[in-house]
Scaffold this motif. Structure first.
Motif, mmCIF file in Angstrom:
data_model
loop_
_atom_site.group_PDB
_atom_site.id
_atom_site.type_symbol
_atom_site.label_atom_id
_atom_site.label_comp_id
_atom_site.label_asym_id
_atom_site.label_seq_id
_atom_site.Cartn_x
_atom_site.Cartn_y
_atom_site.Cartn_z
ATOM 1 N N LYS A 101 73.961 -3.635 38.874
ATOM 2 C CA LYS A 101 72.917 -3.886 37.866
ATOM 3 C C LYS A 101 71.922 -2.735 37.834
ATOM 4 O O LYS A 101 71.246 -2.517 36.838
ATOM 5 C CB LYS A 101 72.180 -5.189 38.186
ATOM 6 C CG LYS A 101 73.040 -6.410 38.128
ATOM 7 C CD LYS A 101 73.113 -6.927 36.727
ATOM 8 C CE LYS A 101 73.858 -8.253 36.754
ATOM 9 N NZ LYS A 101 74.602 -8.474 35.557
ATOM 10 N N SER A 102 71.856 -1.990 38.924
ATOM 11 C CA SER A 102 70.895 -0.879 38.984
ATOM 12 C C SER A 102 71.215 0.203 37.959
ATOM 13 O O SER A 102 70.320 0.905 37.485
ATOM 14 C CB SER A 102 70.852 -0.284 40.390
ATOM 15 O OG SER A 102 72.117 0.181 40.770
ATOM 16 N N LEU A 103 72.483 0.348 37.590
ATOM 17 C CA LEU A 103 72.845 1.305 36.537
ATOM 18 C C LEU A 103 72.236 0.890 35.206
ATOM 19 O O LEU A 103 71.682 1.707 34.472
ATOM 20 C CB LEU A 103 74.367 1.399 36.404
ATOM 21 C CG LEU A 103 75.121 2.063 37.530
ATOM 22 C CD1 LEU A 103 76.610 1.924 37.311
ATOM 23 C CD2 LEU A 103 74.727 3.509 37.635
ATOM 24 N N ASP A 104 72.356 -0.387 34.910
ATOM 25 C CA ASP A 104 71.794 -0.936 33.675
ATOM 26 C C ASP A 104 70.274 -0.768 33.671
ATOM 27 O O ASP A 104 69.682 -0.319 32.682
ATOM 28 C CB ASP A 104 72.175 -2.409 33.563
ATOM 29 C CG ASP A 104 71.815 -3.021 32.229
ATOM 30 O OD1 ASP A 104 70.818 -2.588 31.624
ATOM 31 O OD2 ASP A 104 72.512 -3.946 31.789
ATOM 32 N N GLU A 105 69.646 -1.124 34.783
ATOM 33 C CA GLU A 105 68.192 -1.049 34.871
ATOM 34 C C GLU A 105 67.693 0.390 34.767
ATOM 35 O O GLU A 105 66.696 0.662 34.092
ATOM 36 C CB GLU A 105 67.724 -1.677 36.181
ATOM 37 C CG GLU A 105 67.987 -3.160 36.263
ATOM 38 C CD GLU A 105 67.838 -3.724 37.658
ATOM 39 O OE1 GLU A 105 67.610 -2.935 38.611
ATOM 40 O OE2 GLU A 105 67.954 -4.955 37.801
ATOM 41 N N ALA A 106 68.386 1.319 35.415
ATOM 42 C CA ALA A 106 67.980 2.731 35.361
ATOM 43 C C ALA A 106 68.091 3.272 33.943
ATOM 44 O O ALA A 106 67.218 4.011 33.474
ATOM 45 C CB ALA A 106 68.830 3.558 36.315
ATOM 46 N N ALA A 107 69.149 2.909 33.241
ATOM 47 C CA ALA A 107 69.321 3.373 31.866
ATOM 48 C C ALA A 107 68.261 2.762 30.952
ATOM 49 O O ALA A 107 67.736 3.439 30.054
ATOM 50 C CB ALA A 107 70.721 3.029 31.369
ATOM 51 N N ARG A 108 67.926 1.504 31.172
ATOM 52 C CA ARG A 108 66.906 0.845 30.345
ATOM 53 C C ARG A 108 65.524 1.483 30.587
ATOM 54 O O ARG A 108 64.752 1.646 29.649
ATOM 55 C CB ARG A 108 66.854 -0.653 30.651
ATOM 56 C CG ARG A 108 68.135 -1.407 30.369
ATOM 57 C CD ARG A 108 68.422 -1.583 28.947
ATOM 58 N NE ARG A 108 67.533 -2.619 28.417
ATOM 59 C CZ ARG A 108 67.463 -2.937 27.158
ATOM 60 N NH1 ARG A 108 68.243 -2.340 26.293
ATOM 61 N NH2 ARG A 108 66.639 -3.859 26.744
ATOM 62 N N ILE A 109 65.245 1.854 31.824
ATOM 63 C CA ILE A 109 63.976 2.530 32.135
ATOM 64 C C ILE A 109 63.922 3.895 31.452
ATOM 65 O O ILE A 109 62.868 4.333 30.979
ATOM 66 C CB ILE A 109 63.784 2.665 33.666
ATOM 67 C CG1 ILE A 109 63.504 1.287 34.270
ATOM 68 C CG2 ILE A 109 62.679 3.649 34.005
ATOM 69 C CD1 ILE A 109 63.493 1.268 35.777
ATOM 70 N N ASP A 110 65.070 4.566 31.368
ATOM 71 C CA ASP A 110 65.135 5.873 30.713
ATOM 72 C C ASP A 110 65.088 5.763 29.191
ATOM 73 O O ASP A 110 65.130 6.778 28.504
ATOM 74 C CB ASP A 110 66.404 6.615 31.129
ATOM 75 C CG ASP A 110 66.326 7.129 32.548
ATOM 76 O OD1 ASP A 110 65.204 7.237 33.079
ATOM 77 O OD2 ASP A 110 67.394 7.432 33.128
ATOM 78 N N GLY A 111 65.062 4.551 28.653
ATOM 79 C CA GLY A 111 64.912 4.373 27.214
ATOM 80 C C GLY A 111 66.188 4.058 26.461
ATOM 81 O O GLY A 111 66.204 4.075 25.230
ATOM 82 N N ALA A 112 67.252 3.763 27.162
ATOM 83 C CA ALA A 112 68.512 3.436 26.486
ATOM 84 C C ALA A 112 68.467 1.998 25.973
ATOM 85 O O ALA A 112 67.893 1.116 26.610
ATOM 86 C CB ALA A 112 69.677 3.602 27.456
ATOM 87 N N THR A 113 69.066 1.796 24.820
ATOM 88 C CA THR A 113 69.177 0.434 24.290
ATOM 89 C C THR A 113 70.325 -0.270 24.997
ATOM 90 O O THR A 113 71.118 0.372 25.708
ATOM 91 C CB THR A 113 69.443 0.453 22.776
ATOM 92 O OG1 THR A 113 70.721 1.060 22.541
ATOM 93 C CG2 THR A 113 68.351 1.207 22.026
ATOM 94 N N GLN A 114 70.447 -1.561 24.786
ATOM 95 C CA GLN A 114 71.551 -2.310 25.397
ATOM 96 C C GLN A 114 72.894 -1.776 24.891
ATOM 97 O O GLN A 114 73.868 -1.733 25.630
ATOM 98 C CB GLN A 114 71.398 -3.804 25.093
ATOM 99 C CG GLN A 114 72.286 -4.684 25.927
ATOM 100 C CD GLN A 114 71.962 -4.623 27.410
ATOM 101 O OE1 GLN A 114 70.819 -4.428 27.814
ATOM 102 N NE2 GLN A 114 72.972 -4.756 28.236
#
Length: 158
Positions: free
Chosen positions: A44-57
């Protein structure tokens, strides 16, 4: 296999290609369960890191999850293609008549090896086996690079 045979027999579907289509289509649920188990291992940390960097779902799915999921996608494609091609036992049980128009490839090739036919049809059997193996080999060779690429792809360190 025996339970499925009796269910198909009670529905009057034995000795029909529709029975094989239904059974092979229904078995796709196994691919779903295997894929779900694989997706659960993606951190899940991959998802969270990408979301913090501004990536959409949507970006997370297409740029992170799908590239990491290439091994399971390739596995599912190969299994879905190979299972009906090489399933001799189940097809032989369901297709009880010996109508040659309803033979599957595996059953037809096996019938060429009968005691009284093997001397006449052995060269045709071997040619048929090679022809059957060509698309399977090509598919595997094409999909292998995606499989290896997905396994060796980067992930979270630590």
């Amino acid at each position: 296999m025996i339970a499925i045979y009796f269910i198909l027999k009670s529905l009057g579907l034995t000795d029909s290609l529709l029975a094989l289509i239904i059974v092979y289509s229904a078995s796709s649920g196994l691919g779903y369960l295997v894929a779900k188990g694989f997706f659960d291992t993606i951190p899940k940390s991959l998802d969270e890191a990408a979301r913090i960097d501004g990536a959409t779902q949507w970006d997370v799915f297409w740029r992170i999850i799908i590239p990491l999921s290439k091994p399971i996608i390739v596995y599912t494609v190969l299994l879905a293609f190979l299972a009906p091609c090489v399933d001799f036992v189940f097809a032989n049980i369901i297709m009880t008549s010996r109508d040659t128009n309803k033979f599957r490839v595996a059953i037809g090739l096996y019938n060429m090896l009968g005691r009284n036919l093997v001397n006449n049809y052995f060269s045709l059997f071997t040619a048929g086996a090679v022809i059957v193996s060509i698309p399977i080999s090509v598919l595997f060779i094409f999909m292998q690079k995606f499989y290896v690429e997905g396994v060796t792809g980067g992930s979270v360190k630590g």
